[in-house]
Design a protein around this motif. Structure first.
Motif, PDB file in Angstrom:
ATOM      1  N   SER A   1     -29.227  28.477  -5.318  1.00 54.61           N
ATOM      2  CA  SER A   1     -29.729  29.070  -6.566  1.00 54.61           C
ATOM      3  C   SER A   1     -28.774  28.881  -7.734  1.00 54.61           C
ATOM      4  N   GLY A   2     -27.751  28.031  -7.570  1.00 50.64           N
ATOM      5  CA  GLY A   2     -26.785  27.840  -8.640  1.00 50.64           C
ATOM      6  C   GLY A   2     -27.321  26.952  -9.748  1.00 50.64           C
ATOM      7  N   LYS A   3     -26.552  26.842 -10.809  1.00 52.62           N
ATOM      8  CA  LYS A   3     -26.938  26.030 -11.952  1.00 52.62           C
ATOM      9  C   LYS A   3     -26.287  24.645 -11.848  1.00 52.62           C
ATOM     10  N   VAL A   4     -26.931  23.680 -12.463  1.00 55.64           N
ATOM     11  CA  VAL A   4     -26.452  22.306 -12.427  1.00 55.64           C
ATOM     12  C   VAL A   4     -26.026  21.878 -13.817  1.00 55.64           C
ATOM     13  N   ASP A   5     -24.782  21.433 -13.966  1.00 58.46           N
ATOM     14  CA  ASP A   5     -24.273  20.938 -15.227  1.00 58.46           C
ATOM     15  C   ASP A   5     -24.149  19.430 -15.132  1.00 58.46           C
ATOM     16  N   ALA A   6     -25.158  18.727 -15.636  1.00 61.10           N
ATOM     17  CA  ALA A   6     -25.195  17.280 -15.512  1.00 61.10           C
ATOM     18  C   ALA A   6     -24.046  16.612 -16.241  1.00 61.10           C
ATOM     19  N   ALA A   7     -23.580  17.212 -17.331  1.00 61.25           N
ATOM     20  CA  ALA A   7     -22.509  16.604 -18.123  1.00 61.25           C
ATOM     21  C   ALA A   7     -21.206  16.508 -17.345  1.00 61.25           C
ATOM     22  N   ALA A   8     -21.018  17.415 -16.396  1.00 64.31           N
ATOM     23  CA  ALA A   8     -19.764  17.458 -15.647  1.00 64.31           C
ATOM     24  C   ALA A   8     -19.567  16.222 -14.776  1.00 64.31           C
ATOM     25  N   THR A   9     -20.633  15.561 -14.422  1.00 59.56           N
ATOM     26  CA  THR A   9     -20.520  14.396 -13.531  1.00 59.56           C
ATOM     27  C   THR A   9     -20.923  13.098 -14.214  1.00 59.56           C
ATOM     28  N   ALA A  10     -21.068  13.143 -15.511  1.00 57.68           N
ATOM     29  CA  ALA A  10     -21.530  11.954 -16.227  1.00 57.68           C
ATOM     30  C   ALA A  10     -20.565  10.787 -16.066  1.00 57.68           C
ATOM     31  N   GLU A  11     -19.252  11.067 -16.100  1.00 43.77           N
ATOM     32  CA  GLU A  11     -18.255  10.000 -16.013  1.00 43.77           C
ATOM     33  C   GLU A  11     -18.272   9.344 -14.639  1.00 43.77           C
ATOM     34  N   PHE A  12     -18.450  10.146 -13.571  1.00 42.51           N
ATOM     35  CA  PHE A  12     -18.522   9.576 -12.221  1.00 42.51           C
ATOM     36  C   PHE A  12     -19.739   8.657 -12.084  1.00 42.51           C
ATOM     37  N   ALA A  13     -20.860   9.107 -12.630  1.00 41.26           N
ATOM     38  CA  ALA A  13     -22.074   8.299 -12.572  1.00 41.26           C
ATOM     39  C   ALA A  13     -21.900   6.997 -13.349  1.00 41.26           C
ATOM     40  N   LYS A  14     -21.182   7.084 -14.463  1.00 38.85           N
ATOM     41  CA  LYS A  14     -20.933   5.892 -15.278  1.00 38.85           C
ATOM     42  C   LYS A  14     -20.084   4.888 -14.520  1.00 38.85           C
ATOM     43  N   GLN A  15     -19.034   5.370 -13.853  1.00 39.76           N
ATOM     44  CA  GLN A  15     -18.167   4.487 -13.065  1.00 39.76           C
ATOM     45  C   GLN A  15     -18.945   3.827 -11.937  1.00 39.76           C
ATOM     46  N   ALA A  16     -19.802   4.605 -11.293  1.00 41.75           N
ATOM     47  CA  ALA A  16     -20.550   4.076 -10.145  1.00 41.75           C
ATOM     48  C   ALA A  16     -21.570   3.036 -10.580  1.00 41.75           C
ATOM     49  N   SER A  17     -22.266   3.298 -11.687  1.00 47.43           N
ATOM     50  CA  SER A  17     -23.313   2.386 -12.130  1.00 47.43           C
ATOM     51  C   SER A  17     -22.738   1.084 -12.670  1.00 47.43           C
ATOM     52  N   ALA A  18     -21.471   1.114 -13.068  1.00 45.64           N
ATOM     53  CA  ALA A  18     -20.855  -0.082 -13.620  1.00 45.64           C
ATOM     54  C   ALA A  18     -20.465  -1.093 -12.549  1.00 45.64           C
ATOM     55  N   LYS A  19     -20.458  -0.687 -11.299  1.00 42.51           N
ATOM     56  CA  LYS A  19     -20.045  -1.565 -10.210  1.00 42.51           C
ATOM     57  C   LYS A  19     -21.245  -2.154  -9.483  1.00 42.51           C
ATOM     58  N   HIS A  20     -21.192  -3.455  -9.229  1.00 41.20           N
ATOM     59  CA  HIS A  20     -22.232  -4.138  -8.467  1.00 41.20           C
ATOM     60  C   HIS A  20     -21.575  -4.881  -7.307  1.00 41.20           C
ATOM     61  N   ALA A  21     -22.405  -5.379  -6.412  1.00 39.23           N
ATOM     62  CA  ALA A  21     -21.877  -6.064  -5.235  1.00 39.23           C
ATOM     63  C   ALA A  21     -21.007  -7.252  -5.619  1.00 39.23           C
ATOM     64  N   VAL A  22     -21.454  -8.019  -6.634  1.00 36.76           N
ATOM     65  CA  VAL A  22     -20.676  -9.186  -7.039  1.00 36.76           C
ATOM     66  C   VAL A  22     -19.337  -8.775  -7.631  1.00 36.76           C
ATOM     67  N   ASP A  23     -19.316  -7.596  -8.298  1.00 38.71           N
ATOM     68  CA  ASP A  23     -18.056  -7.103  -8.850  1.00 38.71           C
ATOM     69  C   ASP A  23     -17.060  -6.799  -7.737  1.00 38.71           C
ATOM     70  N   PHE A  24     -17.559  -6.227  -6.662  1.00 35.97           N
ATOM     71  CA  PHE A  24     -16.681  -5.901  -5.538  1.00 35.97           C
ATOM     72  C   PHE A  24     -16.063  -7.157  -4.941  1.00 35.97           C
ATOM     73  N   VAL A  25     -16.880  -8.212  -4.798  1.00 29.73           N
ATOM     74  CA  VAL A  25     -16.365  -9.466  -4.236  1.00 29.73           C
ATOM     75  C   VAL A  25     -15.322 -10.076  -5.155  1.00 29.73           C
ATOM     76  N   LEU A  26     -15.615 -10.095  -6.458  1.00 28.16           N
ATOM     77  CA  LEU A  26     -14.673 -10.685  -7.402  1.00 28.16           C
ATOM     78  C   LEU A  26     -13.397  -9.859  -7.524  1.00 28.16           C
ATOM     79  N   ASP A  27     -13.512  -8.550  -7.350  1.00 25.13           N
ATOM     80  CA  ASP A  27     -12.340  -7.681  -7.451  1.00 25.13           C
ATOM     81  C   ASP A  27     -11.337  -7.916  -6.333  1.00 25.13           C
ATOM     82  N   ILE A  28     -11.790  -8.535  -5.237  1.00 26.65           N
ATOM     83  CA  ILE A  28     -10.870  -8.841  -4.142  1.00 26.65           C
ATOM     84  C   ILE A  28      -9.865  -9.904  -4.574  1.00 26.65           C
ATOM     85  N   ILE A  29     -10.281 -10.775  -5.518  1.00 26.34           N
ATOM     86  CA  ILE A  29      -9.417 -11.856  -5.998  1.00 26.34           C
ATOM     87  C   ILE A  29      -8.610 -11.333  -7.188  1.00 26.34           C
ATOM     88  N   PRO A  30      -7.285 -11.281  -7.079  1.00 21.03           N
ATOM     89  CA  PRO A  30      -6.477 -10.746  -8.185  1.00 21.03           C
ATOM     90  C   PRO A  30      -6.387 -11.730  -9.348  1.00 21.03           C
TER      91      PRO A  30
END
Length: 442
Positions: A121-150
């Motif tokens: 029954s608690g309240k949800v503050d969407a703004a509190a997790t906006a930055e985490f969602a932004k970080q997650a949405s910015a990453k794709h599978a190809v980004d992960f593969v390319l990130d392995i190469i320094p």
């Protein structure tokens, strides 16, 4: 040599006074830190108290890249057959995927049976997790593969990126292998450097009790018992899921490989307490690698499996993602079909890859999982944001246990496990299984 080395033999442990044993010091520091956070939160949340925990983690992270480089390069360079390295890597990845699936499935089963989010029954503050969602949405599978190469070798070591350092170390190790006799002097130099790096680790580990004290005091002082509230059911469900995974899944795997999971946990108890205090499995990575070698695992297996496991075998993070996703869906009143839950399992298997042992990484991967399954669930992350810190310890503990067991199992699978040393170190809990009868040891 610090008290960590006292675990090398039963006689040494008996001769060492309790107050000089590392795990006893860390355990006492955790208890004192928790008491300070509870009784005097205004002191526990002081920036200098927090700096004790942060400083110790930074000291450990300082040596992670050199440890991985030295261990992997030395391990590969001493192998005459390049195919053997690839064989170990393939076996490790196969093991990771199978065991990770069990971890994800346990999270789903416990979430469906206990339904910890029902009636929230608690309240949800969407703004509190906006930055985490932004970080997650910015990453794709190809980004992960390319990130392995320094971008540069120096940059990979400066950032301490485990996968990037691992990639360069593997390539450098193969290069030394190809040099043959001409590269022997350089291999000997790397071996000597390895001893020096582990000497630094022994010095750094003296600060472990101070790091655990500071991290635990700040955590309890900042969040306190009131932060748990009616979310205790999720925390309890998560700890139960992790315990089931360690005792049942890893316990059965360990028994098949010929050792006791409980004796193994006792063997790495100092590392587990350090992880508990710092909430980061990376804080015990160098010491874990050293202990696994002393347990009887060959250096090449330890050097390849442990660093790779920190990105591909995060069992605690897998359990957390499926269980937390179900909790959020239940809390928001969203009924997930069996097909959607199966999607969670598949998506979580992918999003968990590349999450390091650093505190909070599991929360970013949770955002990626929720966004892939249903964007409507992403705001629900705010429900668990306040207690994520209390679950990060369990994630890190499960991760390090899983990687330790994985290393022993892959070493056994590859016939690179010294059975006599394993039995002598773990006591009566190590028995040679029928599957390994007659196999050569290292």
């Amino acid at each position: 040599m610090v008290a960590l080395a006292s675990d090398a033999s039963v006689g040494a442990r008996r001769a060492t006074p309790l107050h000089k044993i590392l795990y006893v010091q860390v355990l006492a520091a955790i208890v004192l830190g928790a008491l300070l956070g509870w009784l005097a939160p205004q002191w526990a949340t002081n920036e200098w108290v927090k700096a004790l925990g942060d400083g110790f983690v930074k000291l450990i992270k300082m040596v992670i890249a050199p440890v991985i480089f030295c261990t992997v390069v030395s391990g590969i360079a001493h192998i005459s057959d390049a195919r053997k390295v690839g064989r170990v890597a393939v076996k490790a990845l196969v093991y990771f995927e199978i065991v990770s699936t069990f971890a994800l499935a346990i999270g789903l089963v416990v979430g469906n049976v206990l339904r910890p989010g029902a009636g929230f029954s608690g309240k949800v503050d969407a703004a509190a997790t906006a930055e985490f969602a932004k970080q997650a949405s910015a990453k794709h599978a190809v980004d992960f593969v390319l990130d392995i190469i320094p971008d540069s070798v120096v940059g990979a070591f400066a950032r301490g990126d485990v996968l990037q350092v691992l990639l360069f170390s593997i390539l450098f190790g193969f290069a030394l292998m190809a040099l043959g006799e001409r590269g022997r002097s350089l291999v000997a130099l790397v071996d000597d450097l390895t001893h020096g790096v582990f000497g630094v680790i022994n010095l750094v580990m003296r600060a472990a009790p101070f790091g655990a004290f500071g991290a635990m005091a700040f955590t309890v002082g900042k969040y306190g018992p009131a932060a748990l509230g009616n979310l205790l059911s999720l925390i309890g469900s998560f700890y139960l899921s992790a315990a089931l995974f360690v005792v049942v899944v890893l316990g059965v795997i360990a028994r098949i490989a010929g050792f006791s999971i409980f004796r193994f946990l006792n063997y790495i108890k100092a590392e587990l307490l350090i992880v508990l205090g710092t909430s980061s499995s990376e804080s015990a990575l160098p010491a874990l690698m050293e202990k696994l070698e002393r347990l009887g695992c060959s250096k090449p297996v330890v050097g390849l499996v442990v660093p790779t496991g920190y990105s591909f075998n995060l069992d605690g993070t897998n359990i957390y993602m499926t269980l937390a996703t179900l909790f959020i869906a239940q809390a928001l009143g969203v009924d997930l079909t069996l097909e959607q839950q199966f999607t969670i399992l598949i998506v979580a298997m992918l999003t968990s890859k590349g999450a390091s042992g650093v505190t909070g990484a599991g929360f970013v991967t949770l955002a990626a999982t929720l966004g892939s399954v249903s964007p409507a669930l992403v705001p629900g992350m705010a429900i668990v944001l306040g207690i994520d810190k209390f679950m990060s310890e369990c994630r890190a503990l499960t991760n390090i246990i899983g990687n330790g067991v994985a290393t022993v199992v892959v070493a056994w699978w590859e016939n690179e496990l010294d059975r006599d040393r394993l039995a002598a170190t773990l006591g009566g809990g190590a028995k040679k299984p029928d599957l390994d009868a007659g196999a050569a040891t290292r």
